[in-house]
Design a protein around this motif. Structure first.
Motif, PDB file in Angstrom:
ATOM      1  N   CYS A  91      -5.305 -10.428   4.886  1.00 41.94           N
ATOM      2  CA  CYS A  91      -5.731  -9.215   6.338  1.00 41.94           C
ATOM      3  C   CYS A  91      -4.622 -10.633   7.541  1.00 41.94           C
ATOM      4  O   CYS A  91      -3.756  -9.455   7.885  1.00 41.94           O
ATOM      5  CB  CYS A  91      -6.891  -9.517   6.369  1.00 41.94           C
ATOM      6  N   ILE A  92      -5.067 -11.373   8.191  1.00 40.34           N
ATOM      7  CA  ILE A  92      -4.716 -12.318   8.326  1.00 40.34           C
ATOM      8  C   ILE A  92      -2.936 -11.460   8.666  1.00 40.34           C
ATOM      9  O   ILE A  92      -2.483 -11.279   9.521  1.00 40.34           O
ATOM     10  CB  ILE A  92      -4.953 -13.375   9.378  1.00 40.34           C
ATOM     11  N   LYS A  93      -2.599 -11.950   7.170  1.00 38.59           N
ATOM     12  CA  LYS A  93      -0.844 -12.281   7.350  1.00 38.59           C
ATOM     13  C   LYS A  93      -0.645 -10.643   7.336  1.00 38.59           C
ATOM     14  O   LYS A  93       0.251 -10.451   8.208  1.00 38.59           O
ATOM     15  CB  LYS A  93      -0.847 -12.480   5.574  1.00 38.59           C
ATOM     16  N   LEU A  94      -1.355  -9.986   7.047  1.00 39.44           N
ATOM     17  CA  LEU A  94      -1.091  -8.598   6.543  1.00 39.44           C
ATOM     18  C   LEU A  94      -0.812  -8.346   8.432  1.00 39.44           C
ATOM     19  O   LEU A  94       0.155  -6.837   8.554  1.00 39.44           O
ATOM     20  CB  LEU A  94      -2.077  -7.493   6.017  1.00 39.44           C
ATOM     21  N   LYS A  95      -1.587  -7.977   8.990  1.00 39.58           N
ATOM     22  CA  LYS A  95      -1.121  -7.857  10.704  1.00 39.58           C
ATOM     23  C   LYS A  95      -0.459  -8.110  11.421  1.00 39.58           C
ATOM     24  O   LYS A  95       0.219  -7.295  12.114  1.00 39.58           O
ATOM     25  CB  LYS A  95      -2.383  -7.977  11.361  1.00 39.58           C
ATOM     26  N   ASN A  96       0.490  -9.563  10.624  1.00 40.60           N
ATOM     27  CA  ASN A  96       1.069 -10.501  11.581  1.00 40.60           C
ATOM     28  C   ASN A  96       2.934  -9.435  10.910  1.00 40.60           C
ATOM     29  O   ASN A  96       3.172  -9.729  11.849  1.00 40.60           O
ATOM     30  CB  ASN A  96       1.504 -11.732  11.307  1.00 40.60           C
ATOM     31  N   LEU A  97       2.933  -8.933  10.150  1.00 39.03           N
ATOM     32  CA  LEU A  97       3.765  -7.739   9.621  1.00 39.03           C
ATOM     33  C   LEU A  97       3.754  -7.307  10.622  1.00 39.03           C
ATOM     34  O   LEU A  97       3.301  -6.760  11.474  1.00 39.03           O
ATOM     35  CB  LEU A  97       3.368  -7.376   8.181  1.00 39.03           C
ATOM     36  N   LEU A  98       6.075  -7.035  10.794  1.00 37.63           N
ATOM     37  CA  LEU A  98       5.256  -6.290  10.946  1.00 37.63           C
ATOM     38  C   LEU A  98       5.780  -4.287  11.486  1.00 37.63           C
ATOM     39  O   LEU A  98       5.988  -4.507   9.821  1.00 37.63           O
ATOM     40  CB  LEU A  98       7.668  -6.356  11.906  1.00 37.63           C
ATOM     41  N   GLU A  99       5.412  -3.450  12.208  1.00 33.44           N
ATOM     42  CA  GLU A  99       5.222  -2.287  11.825  1.00 33.44           C
ATOM     43  C   GLU A  99       6.528  -1.473  11.509  1.00 33.44           C
ATOM     44  O   GLU A  99       7.981  -2.188  11.476  1.00 33.44           O
ATOM     45  CB  GLU A  99       5.286  -1.697  13.124  1.00 33.44           C
ATOM     46  N   GLY A 100       6.075  -0.749  10.632  1.00 34.98           N
ATOM     47  CA  GLY A 100       7.686  -0.262  10.040  1.00 34.98           C
ATOM     48  C   GLY A 100       8.046  -0.448   8.515  1.00 34.98           C
ATOM     49  O   GLY A 100       9.119   0.236   8.478  1.00 34.98           O
ATOM     50  N   ASN A 101       7.852  -1.930   8.819  1.00 36.62           N
ATOM     51  CA  ASN A 101       8.649  -2.474   7.178  1.00 36.62           C
ATOM     52  C   ASN A 101       8.649  -2.588   5.847  1.00 36.62           C
ATOM     53  O   ASN A 101       8.619  -3.263   5.401  1.00 36.62           O
ATOM     54  CB  ASN A 101       9.147  -3.963   7.734  1.00 36.62           C
ATOM     55  N   PHE A 102       7.856  -0.608   5.620  1.00 45.45           N
ATOM     56  CA  PHE A 102       7.705  -0.748   4.285  1.00 45.45           C
ATOM     57  C   PHE A 102       8.115   0.360   3.943  1.00 45.45           C
ATOM     58  O   PHE A 102       8.428   1.492   4.588  1.00 45.45           O
ATOM     59  CB  PHE A 102       6.289  -0.556   3.922  1.00 45.45           C
ATOM     60  N   TYR A 103       8.842   0.305   2.528  1.00 42.96           N
ATOM     61  CA  TYR A 103       8.976   1.792   1.849  1.00 42.96           C
ATOM     62  C   TYR A 103       8.479   2.943   1.002  1.00 42.96           C
ATOM     63  O   TYR A 103       7.467   2.726   0.958  1.00 42.96           O
ATOM     64  CB  TYR A 103      10.281   1.282   1.056  1.00 42.96           C
ATOM     65  N   PRO A 104       8.430   3.758   2.074  1.00 39.77           N
ATOM     66  CA  PRO A 104       7.468   4.744   1.714  1.00 39.77           C
ATOM     67  C   PRO A 104       7.622   5.578   0.539  1.00 39.77           C
ATOM     68  O   PRO A 104       9.237   5.867   0.134  1.00 39.77           O
ATOM     69  CB  PRO A 104       6.917   6.141   2.595  1.00 39.77           C
ATOM     70  N   ASP A 105       6.329   5.281  -0.082  1.00 41.24           N
ATOM     71  CA  ASP A 105       6.269   6.084  -1.724  1.00 41.24           C
ATOM     72  C   ASP A 105       5.025   5.111  -2.057  1.00 41.24           C
ATOM     73  O   ASP A 105       3.894   5.139  -1.498  1.00 41.24           O
ATOM     74  CB  ASP A 105       7.212   4.274  -2.715  1.00 41.24           C
ATOM     75  N   THR A 106       4.776   6.314  -3.304  1.00 38.07           N
ATOM     76  CA  THR A 106       3.409   5.967  -3.973  1.00 38.07           C
ATOM     77  C   THR A 106       3.176   4.920  -4.995  1.00 38.07           C
ATOM     78  O   THR A 106       4.787   4.535  -5.810  1.00 38.07           O
ATOM     79  CB  THR A 106       2.931   7.069  -4.618  1.00 38.07           C
ATOM     80  N   TYR A 107       2.921   3.943  -4.907  1.00 37.49           N
ATOM     81  CA  TYR A 107       2.963   2.391  -5.309  1.00 37.49           C
ATOM     82  C   TYR A 107       1.673   2.395  -7.129  1.00 37.49           C
ATOM     83  O   TYR A 107       0.175   2.709  -6.442  1.00 37.49           O
ATOM     84  CB  TYR A 107       2.772   1.477  -4.715  1.00 37.49           C
ATOM     85  N   LEU A 108       1.758   1.859  -7.769  1.00 37.15           N
ATOM     86  CA  LEU A 108       0.436   1.742  -9.230  1.00 37.15           C
ATOM     87  C   LEU A 108       0.659   0.559  -8.502  1.00 37.15           C
ATOM     88  O   LEU A 108       0.706  -1.048  -8.369  1.00 37.15           O
ATOM     89  CB  LEU A 108       1.028   1.886 -10.059  1.00 37.15           C
ATOM     90  N   TYR A 109      -1.202   0.256  -9.443  1.00 36.66           N
ATOM     91  CA  TYR A 109      -2.033  -0.970  -9.136  1.00 36.66           C
ATOM     92  C   TYR A 109      -2.663  -1.279 -10.721  1.00 36.66           C
ATOM     93  O   TYR A 109      -3.247  -0.290 -10.518  1.00 36.66           O
ATOM     94  CB  TYR A 109      -1.979  -1.461  -7.453  1.00 36.66           C
TER      95      TYR A 109
END
Length: 327
Positions: A141-159
């Protein structure tokens, strides 16, 4: 033929018939549908075996009778005993054999999560936190919060249930990097961008300014025209992002007066980071803006915008907007 020989033949025939009957019973058992009226998610713990599986089937009333025949089925077909831990999706119509084959295959249930265009990193993290069967880690979670805003491709991801939240964002980030690299090389020449990230920032502004696809290239042209002459962008969504305000509550004069790195009424040029996840259409609009003489736009109260080339016409459009708003 002697009586003894006759007896032996009869015993052999009886044994064959008994064996056939036994095998038919096991086959009939394996072909029985599970007692399911709707889809069910089932987690098989690590170290589970046929005994614990029988307990589960009995407890959940998924088999009507003869549950002990499960052991006999597995004895006849040892490969069906090689069940794997995981979280599986059981569906109506699935037979006992189907269930065992699924558990042997290890094909776990997949769950969808949507990283929506226009959403912020905070909103994405909230969605991830609420996603069922997704693993979470304090360090991640600490790592995630340090990621830049907006740098993710919008889509539905399966897990699957063995997936960490950070893995979803890693996949989305890689897709965005790949797509942005392609768009950067294909962009119109002589645009006032210094890097792919600056194009992404522009795309995020466009994303939050309009949801109308055909307007995006024109919105982009307004911002590009302003950048070229050193005119402030004056983007309300960027101001709202900077003061961490709910976008849907609108903006006030007091908000516009708050000096933040994202207040484009104060700063020159683009804000320091994207303000949301831009859609593919917004990124393409940022890379291929319309060629226009527009420097202003305001809402037309119908979901679109009125564009102006000069301040006089723009002020008239603003006055019209305000009158309609009071009605």
């Amino acid at each position: 033929m002697t009586i003894k020989m006759t007896m032996i033949i009869m015993l052999i025939v009886l044994l064959i018939l008994t064996t056939i009957s036994y095998l038919l019973q096991i086959e009939q058992f394996s072909a029985k549908p599970l007692l399911l009226q709707k889809e069910k998610i089932f987690t098989l713990s690590s170290g589970a075996n046929q005994y614990s599986l029988k307990i589960f089937l009995k407890k959940e009333h998924l088999v009507s009778s003869h549950i002990d025949q499960l052991s006999q089925l597995v004895t006849l077909e040892p490969k069906l005993a090689l069940i794997k831990a995981g979280t599986y999706r059981l569906t109506p119509g699935m037979t006992i054999r189907d269930l065992l084959l699924l558990l042997v295959s290890g094909k776990e249930a997949q769950f969808p999560i949507r990283l929506a265009e226009g959403s912020t990193l905070k909103e994405c993290l909230n969605s991830l936190a609420q996603a069922p069967y997704l693993k979470h880690s304090q360090q991640e979670c600490i790592k995630l919060k340090n990621l830049l805003e907006g740098n993710f491709y919008p889509d539905t991801y399966l897990y699957t249930s063995s997936t960490f939240d950070s893995e979803i964002l890693d996949r989305a980030q890689l897709r965005m990097e790949t797509f942005l690299k392609k768009i950067w090389h294909e962009r119109d020449k002589h645009l006032p961008y210094t890097s792919p990230n600056s194009l992404l920032i522009m795309a995020s502004l466009i994303e939050k300014e309009t949801s109308i696809k055909k307007e995006k290239a024109r919105i982009a042209s307004v911002f590009i025209n302003r950048l070229r002459i050193g005119m402030k962008l004056q983007s309300d969504p960027s101001v709202i992002y900077g003061i961490n305000k709910d976008y849907h509550r609108g903006i006030t004069r007091k908000d516009l007066a708050v000096p933040t790195p994202y207040n484009t009424y104060f700063i020159n040029g683009l804000p320091p980071t994207p303000i949301a996840i831009p859609s593919q259409s917004s990124i393409e609009a940022a890379a291929h803006p319309e060629k226009s003489n527009y420097f202003y736009f305001v809402s037309d109260r119908n979901g679109g915008h009125i564009f102006s080339t000069n301040l006089i016409n723009h002020n008239q459009a603003v006055q019209k907007y305000r009158k309609q708003r009071k009605i």
